[in-house]
Scaffold this active site. Sequence first.
Site, PDB file in Angstrom:
ATOM      1  N   HIS A   1       0.955  -1.228  -0.031  1.00  0.00           N
ATOM      2  CA  HIS A   1       0.049  -0.085   0.013  1.00  0.00           C
ATOM      3  C   HIS A   1       0.929   1.196   0.070  1.00  0.00           C
ATOM      4  CE1 HIS A   1      -3.644   2.425   1.155  1.00  0.00           C
ATOM      5  NE2 HIS A   1      -2.703   3.075   1.905  1.00  0.00           N
ATOM      6  N   GLU A   2       1.756   1.429   0.912  1.00  0.00           N
ATOM      7  CA  GLU A   2       2.487   2.649   1.168  1.00  0.00           C
ATOM      8  C   GLU A   2       3.598   2.747   0.021  1.00  0.00           C
ATOM      9  OE1 GLU A   2       1.794   4.829   3.206  1.00  0.00           O
ATOM     10  OE2 GLU A   2       0.584   3.534   4.605  1.00  0.00           O
TER      11      GLU A   2
ATOM     12  N   HIS B   1       1.768   4.567  -2.751  1.00  0.00           N
ATOM     13  CA  HIS B   1       1.756   5.908  -2.742  1.00  0.00           C
ATOM     14  C   HIS B   1       3.197   6.740  -3.068  1.00  0.00           C
ATOM     15  CE1 HIS B   1      -1.921   6.753  -0.565  1.00  0.00           C
ATOM     16  NE2 HIS B   1      -1.590   6.017   0.313  1.00  0.00           N
TER      17      HIS B   1
ATOM     18  N   GLU C   1      -4.989   7.851  -2.888  1.00  0.00           N
ATOM     19  CA  GLU C   1      -5.492   6.463  -2.391  1.00  0.00           C
ATOM     20  C   GLU C   1      -5.641   5.446  -3.395  1.00  0.00           C
ATOM     21  OE1 GLU C   1      -5.084   6.739   0.838  1.00  0.00           O
ATOM     22  OE2 GLU C   1      -5.701   4.862   1.673  1.00  0.00           O
TER      23      GLU C   1
END
Lengths: 502, 502
Positions: free
Chosen positions: A266-267, A270, A296
Amino acid sequence: MADNPTIQQLKRLERDLWLRTYLMGILEFDGETKAPPKGAPARAEAMGALAGEYHEALTSASAQELIAQLEEAAAAGELDEQTATELRVLAREQREAVAIPTEEAAAWSKLTSEANAVWHKAKLANDWESFAPYIDRILAALKRQAACIDSTRDPYDVWLDQYERGMNSAAYDQFFDQVKATVVPLVHEIGKHPQPEAPFLTARVPESVQLDIARELMDIVGLDPEASVLDCVEHPFTNGMAPGDVRITTHIYENNLLSNVFSVIHEAGHAIYEQNIDPAYAYTCLGTGSTMGIHESQSRFFENIVGRSRAFMGPLLAVLRKHVPEAYGSVSEDQLYRAANIALPQLIRTEADELTYPLHIMVRYDIERMLFAGEATARDIPELWAQFTRTYLGLDVPNDTDGCLQDTHWSSGSFGYFPSYALGSAYGAQMVPAMAADGVDVDAACAAGDLAPVRTWLREKIWRWGAGKDAPELILNACGAPFDATFYCDYLQKKFSKLYGL
Amino acid sequence: MADNPTIQQLKRLERDLWLRTYLMGILEFDGETKAPPKGAPARAEAMGALAGEYHEALTSASAQELIAQLEEAAAAGELDEQTATELRVLAREQREAVAIPTEEAAAWSKLTSEANAVWHKAKLANDWESFAPYIDRILAALKRQAACIDSTRDPYDVWLDQYERGMNSAAYDQFFDQVKATVVPLVHEIGKHPQPEAPFLTARVPESVQLDIARELMDIVGLDPEASVLDCVEHPFTNGMAPGDVRITTHIYENNLLSNVFSVIHEAGHAIYEQNIDPAYAYTCLGTGSTMGIHESQSRFFENIVGRSRAFMGPLLAVLRKHVPEAYGSVSEDQLYRAANIALPQLIRTEADELTYPLHIMVRYDIERMLFAGEATARDIPELWAQFTRTYLGLDVPNDTDGCLQDTHWSSGSFGYFPSYALGSAYGAQMVPAMAADGVDVDAACAAGDLAPVRTWLREKIWRWGAGKDAPELILNACGAPFDATFYCDYLQKKFSKLYGL
């Protein structure tokens, strides 16, 4: 007009603003990862000073005059495209910052700082009553401020637009109605079926091994290791500090490897966005990601659409088997796929799975909407929370600590922020068929563990534009059509029906 | 005059300067410990901007007017003592910064930046010739700048005073003559005696164990763990960032535990100084250590006078035995003492032992003195280096990489800096009898592993005063007499004669 001294002034102003943002980012990262506890007051002093300098530089009389001059030049067609875009983005930020009177801004800073401290205690003590008056005062202030920014619009719409440019409550209503119609019955049906057994989920994996796994996953996502950093913190976040410097963080639970796995993916989603913004935007106001929802969309694209896809289980399992053969040696791809996609309502938003996550956002959105419409006040929130949680998630709320006190956002005044969290997954789902139309087979890339074709598409359509385009323009350009939640609902319907044999 | 708006302006100026220094410290630490390689250009951009902002704030017309106004108030006795001290320290800094013309400062920044890059390559390639022209240009610039700062003094004296307030070449000549007369024959004598055998010195100790040992040593020195940080870097340093935030660093060699042990005690000595400055000096120009020599006196006091004392071997061995029983279980205190105090000339300054260290400084001092006196130019340096190294250390210099190219200092223009390194040990040696006169028994404190009495004395005499007193005043107040190198020479003579049975 490229050598025009007025344009040079603009670039200097942007560089000056960038510097403050960069320094605040470094301080925040240092504070979360390295600084000793007693260094906090000095850091707070520095943070306050930098925020003040940023505001002063952005809103000074000379900065306002500069923007006004450049807007005339832009109207006369005298600016190159990039400079015109910088001007548009910076002028909006300046206009909104100037709109809030200084006394209102100072009172706001004091109020939210107090509210945040009271919330911390209230959450621990399950004491909504002590916190409720702050919510009412915050709402009153937000309504006043919204009127300063744009008195012609509904205050909640002003704040929804602040967090996700182009959105308003009518658009969110339509979006959440569509999601509700798909997800609520789906979750209800799944509740009748048995959950998969997966004892490997709680196998103990030491921190050092989990960090090695994390680094391999960062490679698969495609982060440049010379321009990235991984560190451990309490609550994971990503910070795109500067060109060549993006930091991601994770929290390691030794008996929950998959939490780290998907948090890192997830990170990293980003981070790879920040890492692929057009280098020409460096040190300008365009050199960061676009809206919250778009950011997101990238993290959730990698976490869920790639990371939790059936096709990706091959490459993922290979990494897990290599590092944790004793626990994952005999796990099959299907078993891993089912374990990584358990859909099970529970009370805490940050622990929610892909399917039930938007239901948590709907609880918050419905309450925020009623508060701004004057249909409820802070004292009604616990009851509303219980009611919506029952309706959407089918759960009883045993206390406010695990209910309306669980999130910090409202205590810092962030109303209108939560809804943008739900958009990300929906934006991402719409990109998959758009990629297919452009010849990019996401499933094939996942199965091969080589995401280069996906990255190429995202770089061209989303990443490179930085903050230069808002969400509606990005989605239209990338997908050839305006945002449409149908893709997301279809994606969830298909994926979870098949997973649970509905 | 305490509420006088002019004083408030002074405090704001100091806070503004503190902020830039703090941020540069955080950036430097982050760069050495955490930032990814490709983050370097952004950090350089930020560092340059902060340095510029610092210079601008310090030297602006309004800051000059402010200092002038306050100097009148001070002359009229209208300032409280602390404010008067702040004014004195800041006024000197401002006067010296204003003295250098802007074009000269810009040219200097460019020259030293180039010189540093050339030095890096020259050191790797053993190529003095490529670097020599930069030394001559740097010397010419330093002479011009010295004339700007104080045209009535010898240029080298101006620079010696910059790094160690109150010092000049006459005082250094006297100091080094005294040290030379003691140390050179001592080293020569020791060379005739066998060195102790200590196979435990190269025992492999893993990084995690060495870090645990380091933290225990930080406790013994007395650092507040809530206000300190330890990290690993290539070249260890300490940074007193802010009240409550002091960072120390070490470099771990798995087969050289004692290198880490004494490096950590050294840096902890710097750190405890910063940690014990009067809290009232926070965010002012007084809230940091005094001169280079005084700072080094604290690090070397803990490293050598405490850390390498016979009395401290008990507590130190207890720590080593606890963490590395296999290598240190059968080592005696005497064996450890001798191993920790091997005096053996070698070529590299940063690896020198307590006894031979000042000889390395003398090589540099003698050359700097000749360069400023016009008795030599850059092309003569390799030969002079060889000659002085033979005279003082009894060694041949096989190449310039391990000779006159070994240190970075000259490449960044730091002439006059090296001599201050040698003063620290001498200041520290003078403090031991002063402590005894005040009833503080250093040996007893070392033997007990409880340094509280030593800390109490140092806090009162040195640490609390921060940058508010220069070295001569600190030494006079602490020791009841001006600086006198006799204490240092006696200390070395006694310690090493006994160690080697001379």
